[in-house]
Enzyme design. Structure first.
Site, PDB file in Angstrom:
ATOM      1  N   LEU A   1       2.464   6.614  -4.772  1.00 17.23           N
ATOM      2  CA  LEU A   1       3.603   7.220  -5.469  1.00 17.23           C
ATOM      3  C   LEU A   1       3.213   8.488  -6.227  1.00 17.23           C
ATOM      4  O   LEU A   1       4.079   9.169  -6.767  1.00 17.23           O
ATOM      5  CB  LEU A   1       4.237   6.202  -6.426  1.00 17.23           C
ATOM      6  CG  LEU A   1       4.879   4.985  -5.751  1.00 17.23           C
ATOM      7  CD1 LEU A   1       5.446   4.034  -6.794  1.00 17.23           C
ATOM      8  CD2 LEU A   1       5.952   5.406  -4.763  1.00 17.23           C
ATOM      9  N   ARG A   2       1.927   8.777  -6.297  1.00 19.59           N
ATOM     10  CA  ARG A   2       1.378  10.042  -6.823  1.00 19.59           C
ATOM     11  C   ARG A   2       1.546  10.246  -8.325  1.00 19.59           C
ATOM     12  O   ARG A   2       0.824  11.046  -8.917  1.00 19.59           O
ATOM     13  CB  ARG A   2       1.981  11.255  -6.089  1.00 19.59           C
ATOM     14  CG  ARG A   2       1.790  11.249  -4.579  1.00 19.59           C
ATOM     15  CD  ARG A   2       0.343  11.161  -4.178  1.00 19.59           C
ATOM     16  NE  ARG A   2       0.149  11.359  -2.738  1.00 19.59           N
ATOM     17  CZ  ARG A   2      -0.918  10.931  -2.073  1.00 19.59           C
ATOM     18  NH1 ARG A   2      -1.881  10.274  -2.722  1.00 19.59           N
ATOM     19  NH2 ARG A   2      -1.034  11.145  -0.784  1.00 19.59           N
TER      20      ARG A   2
ATOM     21  N   HIS B   1       0.844  -1.207   0.000  1.00 18.02           N
ATOM     22  CA  HIS B   1       0.000   0.000   0.000  1.00 18.02           C
ATOM     23  C   HIS B   1       0.875   1.251   0.000  1.00 18.02           C
ATOM     24  O   HIS B   1       1.196   1.793   1.056  1.00 18.02           O
ATOM     25  CB  HIS B   1      -0.883  -0.036   1.250  1.00 18.02           C
ATOM     26  CG  HIS B   1      -2.032   0.911   1.223  1.00 18.02           C
ATOM     27  ND1 HIS B   1      -3.266   0.608   1.742  1.00 18.02           N
ATOM     28  CD2 HIS B   1      -2.143   2.180   0.763  1.00 18.02           C
ATOM     29  CE1 HIS B   1      -4.078   1.644   1.605  1.00 18.02           C
ATOM     30  NE2 HIS B   1      -3.413   2.614   1.010  1.00 18.02           N
TER      31      HIS B   1
ATOM     32  N   HIS C   1       2.401  14.442   0.831  1.00 15.65           N
ATOM     33  CA  HIS C   1       1.654  15.619   0.397  1.00 15.65           C
ATOM     34  C   HIS C   1       2.595  16.812   0.288  1.00 15.65           C
ATOM     35  O   HIS C   1       3.653  16.852   0.927  1.00 15.65           O
ATOM     36  CB  HIS C   1       0.528  15.952   1.382  1.00 15.65           C
ATOM     37  CG  HIS C   1      -0.575  14.954   1.408  1.00 15.65           C
ATOM     38  ND1 HIS C   1      -1.440  14.771   0.352  1.00 15.65           N
ATOM     39  CD2 HIS C   1      -0.966  14.071   2.370  1.00 15.65           C
ATOM     40  CE1 HIS C   1      -2.315  13.824   0.655  1.00 15.65           C
ATOM     41  NE2 HIS C   1      -2.044  13.387   1.870  1.00 15.65           N
TER      42      HIS C   1
ATOM     43  N   HIS D   1     -11.092  -0.240   0.951  1.00 10.56           N
ATOM     44  CA  HIS D   1     -10.970   0.886   1.882  1.00 10.56           C
ATOM     45  C   HIS D   1     -12.279   0.933   2.654  1.00 10.56           C
ATOM     46  O   HIS D   1     -13.288   1.422   2.148  1.00 10.56           O
ATOM     47  CB  HIS D   1     -10.734   2.173   1.090  1.00 10.56           C
ATOM     48  CG  HIS D   1     -10.700   3.428   1.919  1.00 10.56           C
ATOM     49  ND1 HIS D   1      -9.560   4.148   2.116  1.00 10.56           N
ATOM     50  CD2 HIS D   1     -11.680   4.085   2.590  1.00 10.56           C
ATOM     51  CE1 HIS D   1      -9.821   5.202   2.865  1.00 10.56           C
ATOM     52  NE2 HIS D   1     -11.118   5.188   3.166  1.00 10.56           N
TER      53      HIS D   1
ATOM     54  N   ASP E   1       0.860   2.563   3.769  1.00  8.10           N
ATOM     55  CA  ASP E   1      -0.060   3.625   3.351  1.00  8.10           C
ATOM     56  C   ASP E   1       0.705   4.945   3.228  1.00  8.10           C
ATOM     57  O   ASP E   1       0.201   6.013   3.600  1.00  8.10           O
ATOM     58  CB  ASP E   1      -1.237   3.772   4.309  1.00  8.10           C
ATOM     59  CG  ASP E   1      -2.402   4.571   3.699  1.00  8.10           C
ATOM     60  OD1 ASP E   1      -2.316   4.930   2.503  1.00  8.10           O
ATOM     61  OD2 ASP E   1      -3.378   4.852   4.422  1.00  8.10           O
TER      62      ASP E   1
END
Length: 440
Positions: free
Chosen positions: A59-60, A56, A307, A177, A303
């Site tokens: 990597l954006r 999980h 940001h 989720h 996870d």
């Protein structure tokens, strides 16, 4: 390929021995080994583990390269001891087609730090309205086997049933989720006495537990594999135990932060502690630790959610949810599970390597440290202590909840198919592009 002789390492924390890595595999195991031309690594006091596997990781890329890229995220993974990661689907565009998952897979191959296994979206655009191209993603070069709308719950029971039925054809798994959206609209933190004191809208434990209960019943009904993402409540643990006792093929993960941190961290309104699912109570932390130790929860998954500063360093209500975790996960597991006596190093290898590789169907990863196996190996100094400084991390995200905290353990070296990506705790070099993949 390079040849490395790892001297006097302790596989799974056991007796010291030597490991010879040659041509991408473990060539010899024993004491007093010698190899002409080999690069020697002094492993005195170091624990050797199979390379870690993360089920999980965010990597954006594509779309949010300002927060993370495949290059920076996978370097962070290597520094954390990982040799494979599963890249979640909530990119822009969403990884809901064969084209996008192949793009992520190729970016991972080009970066070379770890194996990147894309996770495919369950629904188109993560919108929860119709199934994505599950079969096409499974048949693509990326060979997707894990599907998730993570960040969003597949809340429609009929759609979830169809997804579970569909993935059976290629031995896939749906990673849910678990968050009932109508019970968490506007929620900011765990619902309890503290949320009332702080004046923040509560996120009830039952919002997670209701979906876990529904989905284990669905998985049992259709005979499919279900994986529950980031379990955070004692109630979810009990539902998982009930499901397993009845033969439901369900697996589950817990994050490092849910093993260590509680909702008390929210008292200062620091948005670094805003995460989905929220930090829970001390009783919940105790329950998920026990469940990880006894196997009710199968794996630790980071996870990892980097940001930008603009998205995280702002007022609580506006801040994005999520924490970084790749470079601190092993240390947190040592703090929460090993140093407390709940797991030994063999158990760490189970929850951070072999079990996630099995669930994700990742060939060549999570294998025993035995002759002939792919040389995915991490060396850890369990006696080391380090103070966490997000500014020195490889990830672009600075939103680590452990900033300024001293944690145990340090990754000294990571070997990805016999190639040293990390040596002496620092980046060495990515695996050269075009090297033969020994595990396929």
């Amino acid at each position: 390929m390079s040849t490395y002789l790892l001297k006097s390492v302790r596989p799974l924390g056991g007796d010291p021995t030597d490991l010879l890595l040659r041509d991408g595999r473990i060539a010899e195991v024993g004491t007093g080994l010698d190899a002409a031309g080999a690069s020697v690594v002094d492993g005195d006091g170091l624990v050797a583990l199979p390379g870690l596997v993360d089920l999980h990781t965010h990597l954006r890329e594509p779309g949010r390269e300002d927060a993370e890229t495949v290059e920076t995220g996978t370097l962070a993974a290597a520094l954390g001891g990982f040799t494979a990661v599963h890249a979640m689907a909530n990119t822009d565009p969403v990884a809901d087609t064969a084209g996008v998952v192949e793009q992520v897979w190729r970016l991972g191959r080009r970066a070379g730090w770890v194996d990147v296994r894309p996770v495919g979206a369950v629904t188109v655009g993560l919108a929860g309205e119709r199934l994505a191209e599950l079969g096409a993603m499974a048949d693509s070069a990326a060979g997707v086997r894990v599907f998730s709308d993570d960040g969003h719950c597949v809340w429609d029971a009929v759609l979830m049933r169809r997804a579970l039925e569909y993935v059976k054809a290629f031995d896939g798994v749906v990673a849910q989720h678990a968050q009932e959206p109508r019970l968490t609209a506007g929620a900011q933190m765990h619902e309890g006495e503290l949320s009332g004191v702080l004046g923040l809208q509560g996120w009830p434990a039952v919002a997670e537990e209701a979906i876990v209960a529904r989905d284990v019943l669905l998985a049992g009904h259709v005979g499919s594999r279900l994986h529950v993402c980031h379990v955070s409540t004692a109630g979810s643990v009990e539902i998982l135990r009930w499901a397993r006792s009845r033969g439901v093929d369900v697996t589950a993960e817990v994050t490092p932060h849910h093993l260590l941190l509680t909702d008390e961290r929210v008292r200062g309104y620091d948005p670094v502690f805003k995460v989905n699912p929220p930090l829970r109570t001390a009783d919940d932390v105790a329950a998920v630790r026990e469940a990880l130790a006894d196997g009710t929860i199968d794996v630790v998954a980071t996870d990892h959610a980097p940001h930008t500063v603009e998205d995280k360093d702002c007022e609580w209500a506006a801040a994005a949810m999520g924490m970084t975790g790749l470079e601190t996960a092993l240390s947190v597991v040592q703090e929460a599970m090993v140093d407390t006596g709940l797991l030994d190093w063999a158990g760490v290898a189970r929850v951070l390597s072999s079990a996630p590789a099995r669930i994700g169907r990742v060939a060549g990863q999570g294998r025993p440290l035995q002759v002939g196996e792919p040389a995915n190996v991490v060396l850890v100094d369990p006696a080391a202590r380090r103070r966490i400084d997000p500014a020195t991390m490889a990830t672009q995200g600075r939103n680590s909840p452990y900033a300024g905290t001293e944690l145990p353990g340090r990754v000294v070296a990571t070997f990805h198919r016999g190639h040293a990506t990390v040596l002496d705790g620092a980046p060495a070099s990515p695996r050269p592009a075009g090297d033969e993949e020994v595990d396929r």
